[in-house]
Structures are given as C-alpha cells and as structure tokens.
Design an enzyme around this catalytic site. Structure first.
Site, PDB file in Angstrom:
ATOM      1  N   THR A  36     -64.978   6.568  34.775  1.00  0.00           N
ATOM      2  CA  THR A  36     -65.375   5.611  35.811  1.00  0.00           C
ATOM      3  C   THR A  36     -66.835   5.218  35.682  1.00  0.00           C
ATOM      4  OG1 THR A  36     -63.701   6.486  37.288  1.00  0.00           O
ATOM      5  CG2 THR A  36     -65.553   5.380  38.339  1.00  0.00           C
ATOM      6  N   SER A  82     -60.207   9.724  31.450  1.00  0.00           N
ATOM      7  CA  SER A  82     -60.190  11.112  30.959  1.00  0.00           C
ATOM      8  C   SER A  82     -58.805  11.743  30.989  1.00  0.00           C
ATOM      9  CB  SER A  82     -61.185  11.978  31.726  1.00  0.00           C
ATOM     10  OG  SER A  82     -60.757  12.232  33.036  1.00  0.00           O
ATOM     11  N   THR A 115     -64.055  11.955  35.577  1.00  0.00           N
ATOM     12  CA  THR A 115     -64.101  13.163  36.412  1.00  0.00           C
ATOM     13  C   THR A 115     -62.761  13.895  36.487  1.00  0.00           C
ATOM     14  OG1 THR A 115     -63.625  11.857  38.389  1.00  0.00           O
ATOM     15  CG2 THR A 115     -65.955  12.287  37.888  1.00  0.00           C
ATOM     16  N   ASP A 116     -61.648  13.176  36.221  1.00  0.00           N
ATOM     17  CA  ASP A 116     -60.329  13.789  36.443  1.00  0.00           C
ATOM     18  C   ASP A 116     -60.148  15.088  35.661  1.00  0.00           C
ATOM     19  OD1 ASP A 116     -59.671  11.749  38.129  1.00  0.00           O
ATOM     20  OD2 ASP A 116     -58.253  10.753  36.778  1.00  0.00           O
TER      21      ASP A 116
HETATM   22  N1  ASP Z   1     -59.630   8.328  36.222  1.00  0.00           N
HETATM   23  C1  ASP Z   1     -61.058   8.438  35.976  1.00  0.00           C
HETATM   24  C2  ASP Z   1     -61.261   9.293  34.752  1.00  0.00           C
HETATM   25  O1  ASP Z   1     -61.111  10.476  34.813  1.00  0.00           O
HETATM   26  C3  ASP Z   1     -61.727   9.020  37.148  1.00  0.00           C
HETATM   27  C4  ASP Z   1     -63.218   9.148  37.016  1.00  0.00           C
HETATM   28  O2  ASP Z   1     -63.813   9.016  35.982  1.00  0.00           O
HETATM   29  O3  ASP Z   1     -63.842   9.434  38.062  1.00  0.00           O
HETATM   30  O4  ASP Z   1     -61.542   8.766  33.691  1.00  0.00           O
END
Ligand code: ASP
Length: 345
Positions: A36, A82, A115-116
């Site tokens: 993100t 991710s 973050t995932d």
């Molecule tokens: N779906 C995103 C990822 O993990 C969420 C994020 O980056 O906050 O790439």
C-alpha cells in the site's frame, strides 16, 4: 521496467540481480517489494485502491530530505500486494541482503512491503539473514492517493533507524507509526488502523521520532548471526499448512492437509486446544504438527500440549509458527529437535 517484475525471479533463480552501485559510506539500501505504501486509488480515499503500483522512486521523492538522513541506494525487486509474496521471494530477498551486507559502505537496509504479510517476511529474514546491520521493514496502511498517507513518514523513520549505528545487532525490525518492533513479536492486528503493527504483549523495542531513536527492550530469541539456519542453497521452502480450529471443525481436513504438506500448524482454541475427534485424527498423523493459538497472545507450553508428539509454538501466532516450521524442516524432521527450535527461536 525492472519494477514491474511480478516476483523476484532473477534472485530466486540461478541468475543474480543487478545490484545498485554503492559509492558512499553509511548508505542505506532501500529494497522495494510493493504494498500500500506505493498503492494508488481514488483521490482522497483510503479503501478500494490497488497495492504495489508506483515505482519506489516516486515514494522516495515524496519524502522531504530523505537523502540527508543517509546516502540511499534503491533496488526495486518487485511490486506486489504482499499476499502474493512467496517463499521464493523470501529466499531471493535474503540473498540480496546477505550479498550487499558484505559491502562495508552499506550501513543498513529498508524493505518496503505490504502490511498483510509483513510479519511473516520479517520473521523469515530474522531467521536467515547473516548480518548485524539493521534490516528494517516498513509499509503503510493508506495509499499514496489518500488524504493523509502514512507511508512517507514511515519510510523516513525506517531510513532513520536503518542508518543509525545504535540499531545494529537487534535482529530484523519493523518500523511503523513511530514504533520499532522486533520481527519475532510483530503482527498485524487491525484491518485499517494506521497503528496496525503490534508486538502484542511483548510490546515494542523502541521508538523513533524525527531523528531521535531510543531502544528499550531486546528479543532474547536467536536471530540473524546467531541463527543456525541457512536456506541460501534452496529456491523454496517446504510446504506447511495452517488449520484453524473452530466449533465442529472437520478432522478430515487434517488428513487432507497431511497429504499435501510436510508439516501442519494448528491454530487451536485457547491455549492450543481442540475437540476429541480432532485429537484422534491428530494422533494418527505421521508428520510434524505444531500447536499455536488463535487467541493472538500468550504462550503454549510444551508440557501442556494435548497430544504428546506435537510441538508447542511457544508464543508464535499461527502464521509465524508456520514460517519457523518451514525453515526448521529444511534441517530436520526430528521431534526433539523441533521442540528445541521452537524454544530457542
Ligand atoms: N494488501 C496490502 C499489502 O499487503 C496491504 C498493505 O500494504 O497495507 O500489500
């Protein structure tokens, strides 16, 4: 364009990546994987965006004076959500870090990441990179097009931590919302909060505010230079399946998972518990089974597992118990050794 790679093939395959030229002492290497933090959506909105879109250079350019914190070298490895990162990518990433860490001009590393699954990548690197130079993961919860994106500040703070000599030797870290959290403790605990990264009851190691870094706590678990694991000769990790126990959970799934995998992690209820039919099915299995908890915090003691022959995950959440089991299975399937490993890491 290199940043459009859909995985890290040049790293996980036989060839080696085109590494950035490093000419200045104290350089922080930014390794970009997507997330993100380079996501794009409707102007002013925090949801409904695409993750891993912009090249990391545009994120770096949006942070005022970042190159005054440290000389920067930037390598766009891939640009993924991710959830699409694989164990091949992990191994490729560890290889790049281990190679560049030998360069005396490199002070540390920042990995931009969604973050995932950031907690899994961080813990894998904690087990497999061979350096005491700071390795810091960061990301963001809001895309670049939100009213108030959190990525630029997180990147600034991550580079600040990676550049600082006081950050050496702590193992792999996540820097997020002003907190420095060890790769061993980190997990994502909220679907949308910008303060989503937490060390749970183990808390954070330190804080970073502007250019001030303060460390308060250490993870006593083995990591980086003290880790016994070396996966550099592999292209992927053994397959492990995580099964979530719930009321009426079907024990047949245990058999199916055993047929597909080299190991199983159970996300048990409470202190790693499950039903009698589950217990019966588990006893019939002939592969390593690790018992963790779906509660999110707390320890499972080896002396208290329901089925002897299963390995307690200590206080690792299911997804991180799976990372350790996958790495451990590259070395051993022996029950006693797995118990030791889950105690030490
Ligand atoms: N779906 C995103 C990822 O993990 C969420 C994020 O980056 O906050 O790439």
């Amino acid at each position: 364009m290199p940043y459009i790679q859909s995985s890290i093939p040049s790293l996980s395959g036989a060839g080696s990546p085109e590494l950035p030229e490093i000419t200045e002492p104290g350089t922080v290497v930014i390794l970009a994987t997507g997330g993100t933090i380079v996501g794009v959506g409707k102007s002013g909105k925090s949801t409904g965006y695409a993750s891993g879109v912009l090249p990391v250079q545009s994120l770096v350019a949006s942070v005022p004076d970042l190159n005054r914190v440290a000389p920067l070298a930037i390598l766009q490895l891939t640009n993924l959500n991710s959830d699409d990162i694989t164990s091949k990518d992990w191994i490729g990433l560890a290889r790049v870090i281990n190679t560049l860490a030998e360069n005396r001009l490199v002070a540390g590393f920042v990995i931009t990441h969604g973050t995932d699954t950031m907690d899994e990548t961080a813990y894998f690197l904690n087990l497999t990179v061979k350096t005491d130079k700071p390795v810091v993961l960061t990301g963001s919860m809001r895309p670049t097009t939100a009213i108030s994106p959190d990525g630029p500040e997180n990147l600034y703070e991550a580079v600040t931590v990676a550049a600082d000599p006081s950050s050496r030797g702590h193992g792999v870290m996540v820097v997020f919302s002003g907190k420095i959290i060890s790769a061993r403790s980190i997990r994502k605990v909220h679907t949308s909060d910008v303060d989503t990264m937490s060390g749970g009851e183990m808390g954070c190691m330190g804080i970073v505010t502007d250019s001030t870094i303060l460390f308060y706590a250490e993870s006593s678990k083995r990591h980086t230079l003290r880790s016994e694991f070396d996966v550099s000769g592999r292209t992927e990790l053994p397959k492990v399946t995580v099964l979530y126990f719930h009321t009426d959970a079907d024990p047949e799934l245990l058999k199916a998972a055993a047929a597909l995998s080299e190991g199983i992690v159970i996300a048990g209820a409470g202190a790693g518990e499950y039903s009698k039919p589950y217990l019966e099915a588990l006893r019939a299995l002939r592969l390593p089974v690790v018992i963790s908890s779906r509660t999110g915090d707390g320890i499972i003691l080896q002396s208290a597992v329901l089925s002897s022959g299963t390995v307690a995950a200590n206080n690792l959440p299911p997804q991180k118990a799976a990372v350790l089991l996958r790495v451990a299975l590259t070395k051993t399937k022996d029950f006693g050794e797995l118990v030791r490993i889950f105690g030490e890491y």
